[in-house]
Design a protein around this motif. Structure first.
Motif, PDB file in Angstrom:
ATOM      1  N   LYS A 216       0.841  -1.210   0.000  1.00 29.81           N
ATOM      2  CA  LYS A 216       0.000   0.000   0.000  1.00 29.81           C
ATOM      3  C   LYS A 216       0.874   1.257   0.000  1.00 29.81           C
ATOM      4  O   LYS A 216       0.623   2.209  -0.746  1.00 29.81           O
ATOM      5  N   GLU A 217       1.942   1.251   0.828  1.00 31.17           N
ATOM      6  CA  GLU A 217       2.856   2.391   0.870  1.00 31.17           C
ATOM      7  C   GLU A 217       3.572   2.553  -0.468  1.00 31.17           C
ATOM      8  O   GLU A 217       3.734   3.666  -0.982  1.00 31.17           O
ATOM      9  N   PHE A 218       4.027   1.433  -1.026  1.00 29.84           N
ATOM     10  CA  PHE A 218       4.753   1.457  -2.295  1.00 29.84           C
ATOM     11  C   PHE A 218       3.855   1.975  -3.426  1.00 29.84           C
ATOM     12  O   PHE A 218       4.274   2.826  -4.223  1.00 29.84           O
ATOM     13  N   LYS A 219       2.658   1.454  -3.493  1.00 28.16           N
ATOM     14  CA  LYS A 219       1.719   1.851  -4.548  1.00 28.16           C
ATOM     15  C   LYS A 219       1.430   3.345  -4.478  1.00 28.16           C
ATOM     16  O   LYS A 219       1.407   4.039  -5.501  1.00 28.16           O
ATOM     17  N   SER A 220       1.235   3.841  -3.276  1.00 28.19           N
ATOM     18  CA  SER A 220       0.984   5.273  -3.092  1.00 28.19           C
ATOM     19  C   SER A 220       2.182   6.092  -3.564  1.00 28.19           C
ATOM     20  O   SER A 220       2.021   7.106  -4.265  1.00 28.19           O
ATOM     21  N   GLY A 221       3.393   5.640  -3.195  1.00 28.44           N
ATOM     22  CA  GLY A 221       4.600   6.342  -3.610  1.00 28.44           C
ATOM     23  C   GLY A 221       4.790   6.305  -5.114  1.00 28.44           C
ATOM     24  O   GLY A 221       5.155   7.306  -5.741  1.00 28.44           O
ATOM     25  N   LEU A 222       4.526   5.142  -5.727  1.00 29.54           N
ATOM     26  CA  LEU A 222       4.676   4.989  -7.176  1.00 29.54           C
ATOM     27  C   LEU A 222       3.707   5.903  -7.916  1.00 29.54           C
ATOM     28  O   LEU A 222       4.084   6.562  -8.908  1.00 29.54           O
ATOM     29  N   GLN A 223       2.468   5.971  -7.448  1.00 25.98           N
ATOM     30  CA  GLN A 223       1.478   6.840  -8.079  1.00 25.98           C
ATOM     31  C   GLN A 223       1.894   8.304  -7.993  1.00 25.98           C
ATOM     32  O   GLN A 223       1.740   9.062  -8.957  1.00 25.98           O
ATOM     33  N   THR A 224       2.432   8.689  -6.852  1.00 27.95           N
ATOM     34  CA  THR A 224       2.900  10.069  -6.675  1.00 27.95           C
ATOM     35  C   THR A 224       4.019  10.387  -7.660  1.00 27.95           C
ATOM     36  O   THR A 224       4.034  11.463  -8.282  1.00 27.95           O
ATOM     37  N   LEU A 225       4.953   9.447  -7.818  1.00 23.94           N
ATOM     38  CA  LEU A 225       6.066   9.665  -8.738  1.00 23.94           C
ATOM     39  C   LEU A 225       5.594   9.734 -10.192  1.00 23.94           C
ATOM     40  O   LEU A 225       6.097  10.541 -10.988  1.00 23.94           O
ATOM     41  N   GLN A 226       4.612   8.895 -10.533  1.00 22.14           N
ATOM     42  CA  GLN A 226       4.083   8.920 -11.899  1.00 22.14           C
ATOM     43  C   GLN A 226       3.419  10.263 -12.201  1.00 22.14           C
ATOM     44  O   GLN A 226       3.551  10.805 -13.307  1.00 22.14           O
ATOM     45  N   LYS A 227       2.731  10.819 -11.212  1.00 21.91           N
ATOM     46  CA  LYS A 227       2.099  12.137 -11.390  1.00 21.91           C
ATOM     47  C   LYS A 227       3.138  13.234 -11.567  1.00 21.91           C
ATOM     48  O   LYS A 227       2.884  14.255 -12.196  1.00 21.91           O
ATOM     49  N   LYS A 228       4.329  12.995 -10.996  1.00 24.31           N
ATOM     50  CA  LYS A 228       5.415  13.978 -11.120  1.00 24.31           C
ATOM     51  C   LYS A 228       6.222  13.794 -12.395  1.00 24.31           C
ATOM     52  O   LYS A 228       7.183  14.531 -12.637  1.00 24.31           O
ATOM     53  N   GLY A 229       5.856  12.796 -13.180  1.00 23.43           N
ATOM     54  CA  GLY A 229       6.502  12.619 -14.470  1.00 23.43           C
ATOM     55  C   GLY A 229       7.509  11.488 -14.552  1.00 23.43           C
ATOM     56  O   GLY A 229       8.302  11.420 -15.499  1.00 23.43           O
ATOM     57  N   ALA A 230       7.504  10.566 -13.590  1.00 21.49           N
ATOM     58  CA  ALA A 230       8.466   9.460 -13.601  1.00 21.49           C
ATOM     59  C   ALA A 230       8.191   8.511 -14.753  1.00 21.49           C
ATOM     60  O   ALA A 230       7.103   7.946 -14.865  1.00 21.49           O
ATOM     61  N   LYS A 231       9.187   8.336 -15.628  1.00 18.50           N
ATOM     62  CA  LYS A 231       9.107   7.372 -16.723  1.00 18.50           C
ATOM     63  C   LYS A 231       9.946   6.135 -16.414  1.00 18.50           C
ATOM     64  O   LYS A 231       9.805   5.099 -17.068  1.00 18.50           O
ATOM     65  N   SER A 232      10.846   6.266 -15.440  1.00 14.50           N
ATOM     66  CA  SER A 232      11.679   5.168 -14.966  1.00 14.50           C
ATOM     67  C   SER A 232      11.642   5.185 -13.449  1.00 14.50           C
ATOM     68  O   SER A 232      11.367   6.229 -12.842  1.00 14.50           O
ATOM     69  N   VAL A 233      11.939   4.037 -12.827  1.00  9.75           N
ATOM     70  CA  VAL A 233      11.895   3.989 -11.371  1.00  9.75           C
ATOM     71  C   VAL A 233      13.028   3.123 -10.829  1.00  9.75           C
ATOM     72  O   VAL A 233      13.362   2.081 -11.412  1.00  9.75           O
ATOM     73  N   ILE A 234      13.627   3.602  -9.754  1.00  8.75           N
ATOM     74  CA  ILE A 234      14.645   2.852  -9.019  1.00  8.75           C
ATOM     75  C   ILE A 234      14.006   2.335  -7.742  1.00  8.75           C
ATOM     76  O   ILE A 234      13.447   3.113  -6.960  1.00  8.75           O
ATOM     77  N   ILE A 235      14.082   1.012  -7.524  1.00  9.31           N
ATOM     78  CA  ILE A 235      13.588   0.407  -6.283  1.00  9.31           C
ATOM     79  C   ILE A 235      14.808   0.015  -5.459  1.00  9.31           C
ATOM     80  O   ILE A 235      15.610  -0.811  -5.882  1.00  9.31           O
TER      81      ILE A 235
END
Length: 525
Positions: A216-235
């Motif tokens: 749930k925490e991860f999904k929320s963070g991922l959605q926030t990053l996508q809204k900020k324009g994230a096209k790539s992600v580092i886990i």
């Protein structure tokens, strides 16, 4: 997706913020012993009763039972363990993702509870508790000068949701005592430290363990990053020893296509239990990078293995811990529990990444020293792998089993002179954070009202805190010259000061700017 509670043990890490021991588990009913007159299982009960009733001196048979259980489990594997009641409560809270209490980070400083920082928006912050406050009494119970056991101390501060505790605190900055009533509330224990952008199109998410709330925490963070324009992600799962398999699988599902294998388990009967990705993935096309190191274990390795074997992303860092055993937990009425290995897990290509443990637990858990000595932490060619255990990813890339996950892109431990490993170990030990607290505690007004940019400028321009830290180490018996590692040490010091003065977001802003693995990822773009 399968929803059973399967446990992947993590490295124990003590967070003074909430006084919690990390861990995870599966509960299932405790079975009563068979009522047989002539079996070996009954022998143990008869011996304990015999000692309890007839031994010449009074003996605590509970402690004998604990020793017996530990001895039995020690003959199985390193991850089949007994958890005493004093630890199990903290483990359960950590993996649940919250607890009921007053919500403070604290150190025991000279036998006194010293508040590092109240948790943001938590009960203590709302009541007016401040960083540096000493908690002297909880109601009428004296907390200082007594060397209270950890569980006793926590019991005074925790309680039922909505109940109040009157704290007597000493505020050093004002040289005054105060009585402050704090209403206990549910306090979250974050498993995702931060979700932030490292540049205009690259997001970064740090996971410290896999608890009930992690997806749930991860999904929320991922959605926030996508809204900020994230096209790539580092886990980032460095230093993440694991937790619930389900959370790692659900996170992997966000990146994998429908029906791709995430992980599968095999029990002693050879039955395979596969977990597949679903159609729900929200990041199935952008670039993915997973950061691992020698302390990334279990559920962290499941996530990394799923990404690597499905050719979905690039694994960056150093060879992971190598833990491929699955545990289930059985609880006892006294609050203790036993975790028992009940299966092995395999990555999608069929790899078991479990490293050998035949030489005993001490050798098994102290492998970091061997990796340092043989140069593996600095040179990929020094990695010892069983090259006979070859497997292929979906696109035919060769990967190996038998001892952790080897990254696609190797990034050595920072530096090459040994000092950096010392700094690394010190950072993990908590001594950097303790130094930062004690330094701030002497005169918090130095940083009062300072903006973050002003703080950074001050920390970068002076060697005052570097020199003080070197002296602090010597005073505490650590004789090491950190001069060659000054930039690295100053960065860690600035980050720790920022965490205690500002927040964790600022900690990562400092750390990530010069993080070698992050830099390696950015060069790939």
């Amino acid at each position: 997706m399968k929803k059973s509670r399967i446990f992947f043990p993590i490295l124990l890490f003590f967070t003074l913020a909430v006084g919690v021991l990390l861990g995870g588990y599966l509960n299932f009913p405790v079975e009563k012993p068979l009522a047989s007159k002539n079996n070996y299982k009954n022998k143990l009960y008869k011996i304990i009763d015999f000692i309890d009733n007839e031994y010449v001196d009074k003996v605590n048979t509970d402690s004998i039972i604990d020793l017996t259980v530990n001895d039995i489990l020690a003959k199985l594997d390193p991850h089949s363990v007994y958890i005493p009641p004093t630890e199990q409560t903290g483990v359960a809270e950590s993996m649940k993702g919250d607890f009921v209490g007053i919500g403070v980070n604290f150190y025991m400083l000279n036998d006194t509870v010293a508040v590092i920082k109240p948790i943001e928006n938590g009960p203590s912050e709302k009541a007016g508790i401040k960083a540096g406050d000493r908690i002297l009494y909880a109601n009428s119970c004296k907390l200082f000068g007594r060397k209270l056991p950890t569980d006793s101390l926590f019991s005074k501060l925790k309680g039922k949701e909505g109940t109040a505790v009157e704290l007597t605190i000493f505020r050093k900055s004002e040289n005054k005592k105060y009585k402050i009533k704090v209403k206990r509330d549910v306090v979250p224990i974050k498993s995702v430290d931060v979700a932030t952008m490292v540049n205009a199109t690259m997001g970064y998410i740090k996971i410290n363990r896999f608890a009930e709330t992690t997806y749930k925490e991860f999904k929320s963070g991922l959605q926030t990053l996508q809204k900020k324009g994230a096209k790539s992600v580092i886990i980032d799962v460095r230093e993440n020893g694991g937790g619930y398999m389900e959370m790692a699988a659900e996170i992997a599902d966000e990146f994998l296509k429908d029906k791709q294998v995430i992980v599968f388990l095999k029990n002693r009967k050879g039955r395979a239990d596969k977990t597949f990705a679903t159609e729900k993935g929200s990041f199935e096309t952008g670039k993915v990078f997973v950061l691992i190191d020698e302390n990334s274990a279990s559920a962290s390795e499941i996530l990394a293995g799923a990404i690597q074997d499905n050719d979905r992303g690039i694994i960056v860092g150093r060879r992971s811990f190598g833990k491929g055993l699955v545990q289930r937990e059985m609880d006892f009425e006294d609050g203790s529990a036993v975790r028992l290995t009940i299966a092995r897990y395999y990555t999608p290509s069929g790899r078991s990444i479990q490293k050998p443990y035949q030489k005993g637990n001490e050798d098994y858990f102290n492998e970091f020293g061997k990796r340092f000595e043989n140069g593996e932490l600095y040179d990929k060619d020094s990695i010892k792998i069983a090259d006979t255990l070859k497997f292929k990813t979906l696109k035919g890339k060769i990967v190996y089993g038998g001892g952790g996950i080897v990254p696609d892109l190797f990034v050595p431990l920072e530096g090459n002179n040994g000092n950096e490993s010392t700094v690394y170990i010190m950072q993990q030990s908590g001594i950097v954070g303790r130094f930062a607290f004690e330094t701030l505690d002497k005169n918090r007004n130095i940083f009062k009202g300072m903006l973050f940019e002003q703080f950074l400028d001050k920390m970068n321009k002076t060697d005052l805190y570097f020199n003080a830290f070197q002296h602090y180490l010597s005073k505490n018996g650590a004789i090491v010259n950190l001069t060659k590692s000054k930039p690295l040490v100053k960065r860690y010091l600035a980050a720790e000061f920022a965490k205690q003065l500002f927040n964790e977001q600022k900690f990562y802003e400092i750390i990530l700017k010069e993080d070698k693995m992050i830099q390696a990822v950015l060069k790939l773009k």
